[in-house]
Design a protein around this motif. Structure first.
Motif, PDB file in Angstrom:
ATOM      1  N   LEU A 448       0.822  -1.208   0.000  1.00  0.00           N
ATOM      2  CA  LEU A 448       0.000   0.000   0.000  1.00  0.00           C
ATOM      3  C   LEU A 448       0.856   1.258   0.000  1.00  0.00           C
ATOM      4  O   LEU A 448       0.512   2.260  -0.633  1.00  0.00           O
ATOM      5  CB  LEU A 448      -0.932  -0.009   1.207  1.00  0.00           C
ATOM      6  N   ARG A 449       1.941   1.233   0.715  1.00  0.00           N
ATOM      7  CA  ARG A 449       2.828   2.397   0.780  1.00  0.00           C
ATOM      8  C   ARG A 449       3.419   2.707  -0.584  1.00  0.00           C
ATOM      9  O   ARG A 449       3.558   3.868  -0.966  1.00  0.00           O
ATOM     10  CB  ARG A 449       3.938   2.106   1.786  1.00  0.00           C
ATOM     11  N   ARG A 450       3.758   1.646  -1.338  1.00  0.00           N
ATOM     12  CA  ARG A 450       4.289   1.866  -2.676  1.00  0.00           C
ATOM     13  C   ARG A 450       3.272   2.503  -3.603  1.00  0.00           C
ATOM     14  O   ARG A 450       3.637   3.148  -4.586  1.00  0.00           O
ATOM     15  CB  ARG A 450       4.771   0.536  -3.265  1.00  0.00           C
ATOM     16  N   ARG A 451       1.981   2.322  -3.302  1.00  0.00           N
ATOM     17  CA  ARG A 451       0.933   2.940  -4.103  1.00  0.00           C
ATOM     18  C   ARG A 451       0.598   4.351  -3.631  1.00  0.00           C
ATOM     19  O   ARG A 451      -0.342   4.974  -4.120  1.00  0.00           O
ATOM     20  CB  ARG A 451      -0.327   2.074  -4.056  1.00  0.00           C
ATOM     21  N   GLY A 452       1.345   4.847  -2.638  1.00  0.00           N
ATOM     22  CA  GLY A 452       1.189   6.231  -2.225  1.00  0.00           C
ATOM     23  C   GLY A 452       0.399   6.450  -0.956  1.00  0.00           C
ATOM     24  O   GLY A 452       0.305   7.576  -0.480  1.00  0.00           O
ATOM     25  N   LEU A 453      -0.205   5.398  -0.372  1.00  0.00           N
ATOM     26  CA  LEU A 453      -0.974   5.582   0.852  1.00  0.00           C
ATOM     27  C   LEU A 453      -0.029   5.859   2.022  1.00  0.00           C
ATOM     28  O   LEU A 453       1.061   5.276   2.109  1.00  0.00           O
ATOM     29  CB  LEU A 453      -1.817   4.358   1.173  1.00  0.00           C
ATOM     30  N   LEU A 454      -0.458   6.735   2.933  1.00  0.00           N
ATOM     31  CA  LEU A 454       0.234   6.845   4.212  1.00  0.00           C
ATOM     32  C   LEU A 454      -0.077   5.579   5.009  1.00  0.00           C
ATOM     33  O   LEU A 454      -1.208   5.094   5.004  1.00  0.00           O
ATOM     34  CB  LEU A 454      -0.241   8.071   4.981  1.00  0.00           C
ATOM     35  N   ARG A 663      -9.424  -3.738  -2.726  1.00  0.00           N
ATOM     36  CA  ARG A 663     -10.282  -2.587  -2.386  1.00  0.00           C
ATOM     37  C   ARG A 663      -9.513  -1.286  -2.544  1.00  0.00           C
ATOM     38  O   ARG A 663     -10.113  -0.229  -2.744  1.00  0.00           O
ATOM     39  CB  ARG A 663     -10.784  -2.746  -0.941  1.00  0.00           C
ATOM     40  N   SER A 664      -8.184  -1.351  -2.466  1.00  0.00           N
ATOM     41  CA  SER A 664      -7.353  -0.157  -2.584  1.00  0.00           C
ATOM     42  C   SER A 664      -6.838   0.050  -4.002  1.00  0.00           C
ATOM     43  O   SER A 664      -6.041   0.963  -4.246  1.00  0.00           O
ATOM     44  CB  SER A 664      -6.159  -0.256  -1.615  1.00  0.00           C
ATOM     45  N   GLY A 665      -7.238  -0.791  -4.927  1.00  0.00           N
ATOM     46  CA  GLY A 665      -6.802  -0.650  -6.307  1.00  0.00           C
ATOM     47  C   GLY A 665      -5.395  -1.127  -6.559  1.00  0.00           C
ATOM     48  O   GLY A 665      -4.743  -0.697  -7.508  1.00  0.00           O
ATOM     49  N   VAL A 666      -4.902  -2.040  -5.717  1.00  0.00           N
ATOM     50  CA  VAL A 666      -3.546  -2.570  -5.863  1.00  0.00           C
ATOM     51  C   VAL A 666      -3.632  -3.976  -6.447  1.00  0.00           C
ATOM     52  O   VAL A 666      -4.339  -4.832  -5.907  1.00  0.00           O
ATOM     53  CB  VAL A 666      -2.816  -2.614  -4.506  1.00  0.00           C
ATOM     54  N   PRO A 667      -2.928  -4.269  -7.530  1.00  0.00           N
ATOM     55  CA  PRO A 667      -2.983  -5.612  -8.112  1.00  0.00           C
ATOM     56  C   PRO A 667      -2.508  -6.675  -7.124  1.00  0.00           C
ATOM     57  O   PRO A 667      -1.522  -6.467  -6.407  1.00  0.00           O
ATOM     58  CB  PRO A 667      -2.036  -5.519  -9.313  1.00  0.00           C
ATOM     59  N   VAL A 668      -3.200  -7.794  -7.100  1.00  0.00           N
ATOM     60  CA  VAL A 668      -2.780  -8.919  -6.256  1.00  0.00           C
ATOM     61  C   VAL A 668      -1.975  -9.857  -7.147  1.00  0.00           C
ATOM     62  O   VAL A 668      -2.486 -10.833  -7.691  1.00  0.00           O
ATOM     63  CB  VAL A 668      -3.988  -9.639  -5.634  1.00  0.00           C
ATOM     64  N   ASP A 669      -0.694  -9.537  -7.313  1.00  0.00           N
ATOM     65  CA  ASP A 669       0.164 -10.321  -8.190  1.00  0.00           C
ATOM     66  C   ASP A 669       1.123 -11.207  -7.402  1.00  0.00           C
ATOM     67  O   ASP A 669       2.138 -11.649  -7.900  1.00  0.00           O
ATOM     68  CB  ASP A 669       0.948  -9.395  -9.118  1.00  0.00           C
ATOM     69  N   LEU A 670       0.777 -11.452  -6.131  1.00  0.00           N
ATOM     70  CA  LEU A 670       1.552 -12.365  -5.293  1.00  0.00           C
ATOM     71  C   LEU A 670       0.808 -13.692  -5.176  1.00  0.00           C
ATOM     72  O   LEU A 670      -0.422 -13.729  -5.240  1.00  0.00           O
ATOM     73  CB  LEU A 670       1.748 -11.765  -3.890  1.00  0.00           C
ATOM     74  N   PRO A 671       1.526 -14.785  -4.980  1.00  0.00           N
ATOM     75  CA  PRO A 671       0.855 -16.084  -4.804  1.00  0.00           C
ATOM     76  C   PRO A 671       0.275 -16.225  -3.401  1.00  0.00           C
ATOM     77  O   PRO A 671       0.816 -16.907  -2.531  1.00  0.00           O
ATOM     78  CB  PRO A 671       1.981 -17.096  -5.047  1.00  0.00           C
ATOM     79  N   LEU A 672      -0.845 -15.551  -3.148  1.00  0.00           N
ATOM     80  CA  LEU A 672      -1.471 -15.574  -1.837  1.00  0.00           C
ATOM     81  C   LEU A 672      -2.581 -16.623  -1.801  1.00  0.00           C
ATOM     82  O   LEU A 672      -3.329 -16.773  -2.767  1.00  0.00           O
ATOM     83  CB  LEU A 672      -2.057 -14.196  -1.494  1.00  0.00           C
TER      84      LEU A 672
END
Length: 809
Positions: A448-454, A663-672
């Protein structure tokens, strides 16, 4: 009262600095935008270490004080008895922040003005600053106090002397609330506002090669290995990936960096004999000495954080040779010493524009963990007592998961799962020896921080903190050990007030339902059990845990207790849930008052539940039954856009990370492994499994335990004891009838799935990318520096049996 536990508050103050008091910012004019530079230096660790070496009298024991209903961690400074904090690293623009406070009752008996002062001494012992403020009788609220320091270069050290004075030295309780040294302070510019963050230019441990070693003792080459500080005198500080350099080592790297580049590293010293007087650490840039510090016996077992600027006043050429050195102490004897450099990175300022204000489509996210909160004690999960009316109202407008299962029965593995989206065998935080969250894992906050969120976190459980690397990705990580829900709310809202119109992710970890079950409103536990007059109260819980769970009765003999006594402890637990629920309601009100509710989504869960002898155990020790694993999971808030409903499908806490990312618009590109809880199919009717180190039998011997369940069936396996339990959760939700003997085929099938799951998840666990030769590894194992430390986590006496993987954590 719990808050009066002497050594508990030593630990509380040890985390004061991580729980920084953040300044309320105001621009100088309408044309100016704020610049928030969030970085704090740990004052508490220095004070805690000094008190451990030479304990102060009782009137200096840290605690908590409440003024105007605002509780803060509190450092008492008795009148005429200064407190000195020694050799604190300090950086340009550093600011000392605190809240001055006086106990109204003791002040009413001695109504005299009190002078608070701060003196600052440089590394040579010269006084460089002093500030005084006077409080007059009747000021029964916190008074903000700030002093700006102006050291000459990065890497300076200072001594701070905190003092209070009044005529006649009356016995008035006074001191400093939430003292912290802000290492970069707060500034203002007439340009676009930004939050200062630092990007990594070079990870020294990753870049380490055998050719990096310029010199070393013949019998021990420097190496990057998993390393744990520990000794018999000082508790272990956790295993970390570190460059281990015996005295006489010199290791070098060539790097390119801008003028503002900074080396951040934690220094550590461990030894097995008393023959030497420590190690001297030096850092050189192009043969120019930029840092030198000696760690002696008093520093053993403690990671010492250091930040050093790499450029000088000369014209910076953009590249340099960085040299790390370790030498024997003044006596020249380094017998038994090992020096370590952990988290060594070179960083530069990364100026990222402040994120735009949150919207319902891209909301703020608040992730709440309520420690030790079992689902079946909540009104919205059908409990007969009205323990949680505010949470019930919140859930009525949101999405409630009826069958959420925690990945573990203790704090470290569960919290690591929440913050990484991985199960314990995969993230590796599964035992006390592996409680350090690997740097190689990518956390929710980092994404999330990399996407600019505090990104912000505040935790009242000190097990979850920077010292275990749980702060990865957080701009600010506050720790308020053992504090109340009111203190957590206050700290978060103070942070939020300084950052209006900035989109954020906040992680709030409350502690209120945890033992010793002391409701601040109701210390006697009378809310749900007013008629009780028996011997047990919150102060008895640890002795009871030792007696019941580990067959270790108190020195004075076994505690006598009845079912009625256990019901009273259970009622006290319910009262603490009700207190937390009250604070949750106040948090929601505060978000409404600040206009943040409509653009915020809240996800609420717990790390584990609590047992009250349902299966012969108490609290949340080695127990994989439903009273410990069944936790709440609820999504709501003004930005929740789904239809209010209840979902009965089986779900795990691995789903939290992908849900927040999407929900934050961040791609889920990890194998979760988890699913999006707000997606088209939130939940699965298949299996949920976990493993842990547990205890079994009357002697409570250690044994690996595993659990696997479907919507209907659940199997618990204890490996060493070779015991197996099978329950039908549909017909037997209390797990009272073990069906393993009558249904061996089902047991065999689920056990096979559990073994396959454990192997596949364990294969994903972080692997250290560096190895050492067999001879070196054998030497380290013989010295006890590989495979875990010798000590235990420092925590209050009343909590000493709590939250360890094999002793109650």
């Amino acid at each position: 009262m719990f808050w009066k536990a002497r050594w508990g508050w030593i630990l509380a103050v040890a985390a004061i600095a991580a729980g920084a008091w953040f300044l309320w910012l105001r621009p100088d004019s309408e044309s100016e935008d704020r610049v928030v530079l969030d970085r704090s230096i740990d004052l508490g660790s220095w004070l805690e270490r000094q008190m451990r070496i030479s304990p102060d009298p009782d009137d200096r024991i840290p605690g908590e004080m409440i003024l105007e209903r605002q509780p803060l961690p509190f450092l008492p400074v008795p009148i005429g008895k200064p407190v000195r904090l020694e050799r604190i690293p300090v950086h340009p623009k550093a600011e000392f922040h605190a809240q001055l406070g006086v106990d109204p009752e003791s002040w009413a008996e001695n109504p005299v003005p009190i002078v608070f002062s701060l003196q600052v001494f440089d590394g040579d012992g010269e006084q460089v600053a002093t500030t005084k403020t006077t409080l007059t009788p009747g000021e029964d609220r916190w008074r903000p106090f700030m002093v700006r320091l102006e050291p000459s270069v990065v890497g300076d050290v200072v001594d701070l002397v905190l003092a209070t004075d009044a005529e006649g030295n009356p016995p008035i309780r006074c001191g400093f609330g939430a003292p912290v040294l802000r290492s970069d302070g707060v500034s203002r510019k007439r340009t676009e506002a930004f939050t200062e963050r630092r990007s990594i230019l070079l990870d020294l441990l990753t870049a380490f090669e055998p050719s990096s070693v310029l010199s070393a003792p013949e019998d021990f080459e420097p190496a990057v290995i998993p390393f744990s500080l520990g000794s018999e005198r000082v508790d272990s500080s956790g295993q970390r990936q570190a460059l281990v350099t015996p005295p006489g080592s010199r290791v070098a790297w060539t790097l390119e960096a801008p003028p503002e580049a900074v080396l951040s590293v934690d220094l550590g010293l461990a030894k097995t004999t008393d023959a030497s007087d420590g190690v001297t650490f030096r850092i050189r840039v192009d043969d120019r000495l930029v840092f030198e510090r000696h760690l002696g016996p008093e520093d053993i077992g403690i990671w010492v954080p250091v930040r050093v600027g790499l450029s000088s006043s000369d014209a910076w050429r953009g590249s340099a040779r960085l040299l790390l050195e370790t030498d024997a102490g003044p006596s020249g004897d380094s017998t038994g010493d090992l020096a370590a450099w952990a988290g060594a990175t070179v960083t530069a300022r990364d100026t990222t524009p402040v994120p735009p204000a949150a919207t319902r489509e891209r909301p703020n996210v608040i992730l709440i963990t309520v420690d030790t909160l079992r689902a079946d004690r909540l009104s919205c999960y059908g409990y007969e007592r009205a323990t949680s009316p505010n949470l019930e109202a919140f859930a009525a407008d949101g999405l409630l998961f009826e069958n959420a299962t925690s990945p573990s029965s203790w704090t470290w593995p569960s919290t690591a799962t929440i913050l990484t989206g991985l199960m314990p065998p995969a993230h590796g935080v599964n035992t006390g020896d592996s409680s350090f969250l690997s740097d190689s894992l990518e956390t929710l906050a980092e994404r999330l921080r990399r996407r600019g969120l505090l990104t912000y976190a505040v935790t009242a459980n000190p097990l979850v903190g920077p010292e275990k690397n749980f702060d990865q990705g957080f701009d600010v990580f506050d720790t308020l050990p053992w504090s109340s829900g009111a203190a957590v709310n206050t700290r978060f809202l103070n942070w939020l007030d300084a950052r209006p119109d900035m989109r954020f992710f906040a992680y709030l970890h409350y502690f209120d339902p945890h033992s010793p079950y002391e409701d601040p409103r109701d210390p006697d536990g009378a809310l749900y059990d007013p008629s009780y007059n028996g011997p047990l109260d919150g102060s008895s819980i640890n002795a009871l845990i030792s007696q019941i769970n580990w067959n270790q009765p108190p020195e004075g003999g076994p505690l006598e207790f009845t079912d009625r006594d256990i019901r009273h402890l259970s009622a006290r637990y319910d009262g603490c849930i009700n207190y937390w629920d009250e604070q949750f309601g106040l948090l929601i009100d505060a978000l409404h008052d600040r206009g943040a509710w409509d653009n915020t989504i809240i996800i609420l869960t717990s790390d584990h539940g609590e047992a009250f002898l349902e299966h012969g155990l108490i609290a949340h020790v080695s127990n994989l039954h439903q009273e410990v694993l069944h936790v709440p999971l609820i999504i709501g808030g003004g930005a929740f856009r789904g239809k209010p409903r209840r979902e009965s499908k089986l779900i795990g806490l691995t789903a939290i990370m992908p849900t927040i990312l999407r929900r934050s618009g961040v791609p889920v590109d990890l194998p979760l492994p988890g699913l999006d809880l707000l997606g088209p199919s939130p939940g699965v009717d298949v299996e949920h499994a976990t493993t842990m180190l547990g205890r079994y039998g009357p002697e409570r011997k250690s044994s690996p335990m595993g659990m696997i369940r479907t919507q209907q069936d659940k199997v618990i396996v204890t490996t060493v004891a070779r015991t197996t339990e099978l329950y039908n959760l549909k017909s037997d939700p209390g797990e009272l009838t073990n069906r393993a003997a009558s249904e061996p085929a089902k047991v065999k099938q689920l056990q096979g799935h559990l073994v396959e799951w454990t192997h596949s998840e364990s294969a994903r666990a972080p692997r250290y990318r560096f190895s050492v030769d067999d001879e070196t590894r054998e030497t380290l194992q013989r010295l006890g520096y590989v495979g875990g430390g010798h000590g235990r986590e420092r925590r209050p006496k009343k909590q000493e049996n709590d939250n360890a993987p094999d002793d109650g954590r």
